[in-house]
Write an enzyme that holds these catalytic residues in place. Structure first.
Site, PDB file in Angstrom:
ATOM      1  N   SER A 147       0.856  -1.191   0.000  1.00  0.00           N
ATOM      2  CA  SER A 147       0.000   0.000   0.000  1.00  0.00           C
ATOM      3  C   SER A 147       0.889   1.237   0.000  1.00  0.00           C
ATOM      4  O   SER A 147       1.960   1.232   0.627  1.00  0.00           O
ATOM      5  CB  SER A 147      -0.866  -0.005   1.261  1.00  0.00           C
ATOM      6  OG  SER A 147      -1.385   1.285   1.497  1.00  0.00           O
ATOM      7  N   TYR A 160      -2.189  -1.712  10.206  1.00  0.00           N
ATOM      8  CA  TYR A 160      -2.229  -1.947   8.754  1.00  0.00           C
ATOM      9  C   TYR A 160      -0.937  -1.482   8.086  1.00  0.00           C
ATOM     10  O   TYR A 160      -0.319  -2.223   7.317  1.00  0.00           O
ATOM     11  CB  TYR A 160      -3.439  -1.207   8.172  1.00  0.00           C
ATOM     12  CG  TYR A 160      -3.555  -1.321   6.664  1.00  0.00           C
ATOM     13  CD1 TYR A 160      -4.041  -2.478   6.067  1.00  0.00           C
ATOM     14  CD2 TYR A 160      -3.181  -0.260   5.834  1.00  0.00           C
ATOM     15  CE1 TYR A 160      -4.141  -2.578   4.693  1.00  0.00           C
ATOM     16  CE2 TYR A 160      -3.273  -0.356   4.458  1.00  0.00           C
ATOM     17  CZ  TYR A 160      -3.763  -1.514   3.894  1.00  0.00           C
ATOM     18  OH  TYR A 160      -3.861  -1.615   2.523  1.00  0.00           O
TER      19      TYR A 160
HETATM   20  N1  LIG Z   1      -8.688  -0.281  -1.657  1.00  0.00           N
HETATM   21  C1  LIG Z   1      -7.606   0.483  -1.471  1.00  0.00           C
HETATM   22  O1  LIG Z   1      -7.662   1.712  -1.513  1.00  0.00           O
HETATM   23  C2  LIG Z   1      -6.257  -0.149  -1.240  1.00  0.00           C
HETATM   24  C3  LIG Z   1      -5.146   0.692  -1.203  1.00  0.00           C
HETATM   25  C4  LIG Z   1      -3.886   0.144  -1.008  1.00  0.00           C
HETATM   26  C5  LIG Z   1      -3.742  -1.226  -0.868  1.00  0.00           C
HETATM   27  N2  LIG Z   1      -4.860  -2.022  -0.903  1.00  0.00           N
HETATM   28  C6  LIG Z   1      -4.645  -3.461  -0.763  1.00  0.00           C
HETATM   29  O2  LIG Z   1      -5.198  -4.117  -1.881  1.00  0.00           O
HETATM   30  C7  LIG Z   1      -5.713  -5.394  -1.489  1.00  0.00           C
HETATM   31  C8  LIG Z   1      -7.184  -5.481  -1.835  1.00  0.00           C
HETATM   32  O3  LIG Z   1      -7.854  -4.363  -1.275  1.00  0.00           O
HETATM   33  P1  LIG Z   1      -9.438  -4.228  -1.275  1.00  0.00           P
HETATM   34  O4  LIG Z   1      -9.744  -2.780  -1.160  1.00  0.00           O
HETATM   35  O5  LIG Z   1     -10.024  -5.013  -2.386  1.00  0.00           O
HETATM   36  O6  LIG Z   1      -9.746  -4.934   0.144  1.00  0.00           O
HETATM   37  P2  LIG Z   1     -11.116  -5.477   0.738  1.00  0.00           P
HETATM   38  O7  LIG Z   1     -11.015  -5.287   2.203  1.00  0.00           O
HETATM   39  O8  LIG Z   1     -12.280  -4.894   0.006  1.00  0.00           O
HETATM   40  O9  LIG Z   1     -11.069  -7.034   0.361  1.00  0.00           O
HETATM   41  C9  LIG Z   1     -10.162  -7.890   0.974  1.00  0.00           C
HETATM   42  C10 LIG Z   1     -10.532  -9.311   0.608  1.00  0.00           C
HETATM   43  O10 LIG Z   1      -9.655 -10.169   1.343  1.00  0.00           O
HETATM   44  C11 LIG Z   1     -10.437 -11.174   1.954  1.00  0.00           C
HETATM   45  N3  LIG Z   1      -9.788 -11.654   3.178  1.00  0.00           N
HETATM   46  C12 LIG Z   1      -9.691 -11.009   4.370  1.00  0.00           C
HETATM   47  N4  LIG Z   1      -9.057 -11.792   5.250  1.00  0.00           N
HETATM   48  C13 LIG Z   1      -8.742 -12.936   4.605  1.00  0.00           C
HETATM   49  C14 LIG Z   1      -8.078 -14.134   4.990  1.00  0.00           C
HETATM   50  N5  LIG Z   1      -7.635 -14.325   6.243  1.00  0.00           N
HETATM   51  N6  LIG Z   1      -7.907 -15.114   4.064  1.00  0.00           N
HETATM   52  C15 LIG Z   1      -8.375 -14.941   2.803  1.00  0.00           C
HETATM   53  N7  LIG Z   1      -9.033 -13.861   2.392  1.00  0.00           N
HETATM   54  C16 LIG Z   1      -9.202 -12.856   3.277  1.00  0.00           C
HETATM   55  C17 LIG Z   1     -11.774 -10.532   2.235  1.00  0.00           C
HETATM   56  O11 LIG Z   1     -12.796 -11.496   2.411  1.00  0.00           O
HETATM   57  C18 LIG Z   1     -11.960  -9.682   0.996  1.00  0.00           C
HETATM   58  O12 LIG Z   1     -12.584 -10.403  -0.048  1.00  0.00           O
HETATM   59  C19 LIG Z   1      -5.425  -5.513   0.011  1.00  0.00           C
HETATM   60  O13 LIG Z   1      -4.178  -6.155   0.183  1.00  0.00           O
HETATM   61  C20 LIG Z   1      -5.322  -4.067   0.452  1.00  0.00           C
HETATM   62  O14 LIG Z   1      -4.551  -3.935   1.611  1.00  0.00           O
HETATM   63  C21 LIG Z   1      -6.106  -1.512  -1.085  1.00  0.00           C
END
Ligand SMILES: NC(=O)c1ccc[n+]([C@@H]2O[C@H](COP(=O)([O-])OP(=O)(O)OC[C@H]3O[C@@H](n4cnc5c(N)ncnc54)[C@H](O)[C@@H]3O)[C@@H](O)[C@H]2O)c1
Length: 254
Positions: A147, A160
């Site tokens: 991130s 996080y």
């Molecule tokens: N959305 C953003 O702005 C953003 C920004 C930077 C980084 N990210 C990263 O991108 C990735 C996806 O983000 P997102 O916004 O789609 O997140 P989200 O929270 O919407 O989705 C996360 C997914 O991971 C699954 N999950 C959670 N715990 C789990 C586990 N123990 N085992 C298996 N699956 C599990 C959840 O069920 C969900 O489907 C993540 O790594 C997040 O940290 C997101």
């Protein structure tokens, strides 16, 4: 013609919702054979069916990435279904589930430990599960999602940001360890992406602030990340490993 990711067998974690589901649809449209996994079983089943209806190939499996048994089952399942493993995308994390943000004193120890178990131990276990097969093949590409909060150091998200920072060192050290086997690993840092989770967990002002500091001052969509993920999984990036790709529209230069 470049092969891209056509026919590559790719495992994707956290695919049931958010950005992971968009990666899955894109990789499948580009011809990859997918194993889509998540703790949300219904979500990944529905996704695999939708990909199938669109002409792609995807198998769904319930996997908790914090569980060694589950991650090993994931690797075995991929081998049963497709006979090899070319790519792993470590996308699953506790992210939107942690919103709204909270201060250090409001993060209890159990929550801290759970974030580390999912966001740090999870990618470790997933890599550990696929490496024996990749070593046998003498090839493979692992992409881990971090991130850009690691670069900006936002407040109210200490567990996080710490977990996503750990993945920088993890990726660099792992690249050294698996390079001799012909296996690569890289890290992608998304900026604040316009997902349902972000729209619910961040105020409109916060999202506007994130947008204003970008050189490309527009909302970031999940699709903005598709290109870099497919590139890192393909042979086009064959000489790139241990690197960090910050994909945030030029909010931060790194
Ligand atoms: N959305 C953003 O702005 C953003 C920004 C930077 C980084 N990210 C990263 O991108 C990735 C996806 O983000 P997102 O916004 O789609 O997140 P989200 O929270 O919407 O989705 C996360 C997914 O991971 C699954 N999950 C959670 N715990 C789990 C586990 N123990 N085992 C298996 N699956 C599990 C959840 O069920 C969900 O489907 C993540 O790594 C997040 O940290 C997101």
């Amino acid at each position: 013609m470049a092969q891209g990711i056509r026919d590559k067998v790719v495992l994707l974690t956290g695919a049931a919702q958010g950005i992971g589901a968009i990666y899955a649809r894109h990789l499948a449209a580009e011809g990859a054979k997918l194993v889509v996994t998540d703790v949300n079983e219904e979500g990944v089943q529905a996704l695999a069916e939708a990909i199938g209806r669109a002409g792609g190939t995807a198998r769904a499996l319930k996997v908790d990435i914090a569980s060694q048994d589950d991650t090993e089952r994931m690797a075995r399942f991929a081998l049963e279904q497709f006979g090899r493993i070319d790519g792993l995308v470590n996308n699953a994390a506790l992210f939107s589930a942690l919103l709204p943000k909270r201060s250090m004193m409001e993060i209890d120890v159990a929550q801290w430990d759970r974030v580390m178990a999912v966001n740090v131990r999870g990618p470790f276990l997933c890599c550990r599960a696929v490496l024996p097969q990749m070593r046998q093949q003498k090839s493979g590409s692992i992409v881990t999602i971090s991130s850009n909060t690691v670069l900006s150091g936002v407040s109210g998200f200490l567990h996080y940001v710490t977990s996503k920072s750990a993945l920088v060192g993890f990726t660099r050290a792992l690249a050294r360890e698996i390079g001799p086997d012909g296996i690569r690993t890289n890290l992608v840092m998304p900026g604040l992406v316009d997902t349902d989770g972000v729209r619910q967990g961040y105020s409109e002002e916060d999202r506007a602030r994130a947008q204003a500091v970008r050189a490309l001052a527009r909302p970031q969509t999940p699709e903005d990340l598709n290109g870099v993920i497919a590139f890192l999984l393909s042979e086009d990036s064959a000489f790139i490993t241990g690197q960090t790709f910050n994909v945030d529209g030029g909010a931060l230069f790194h």
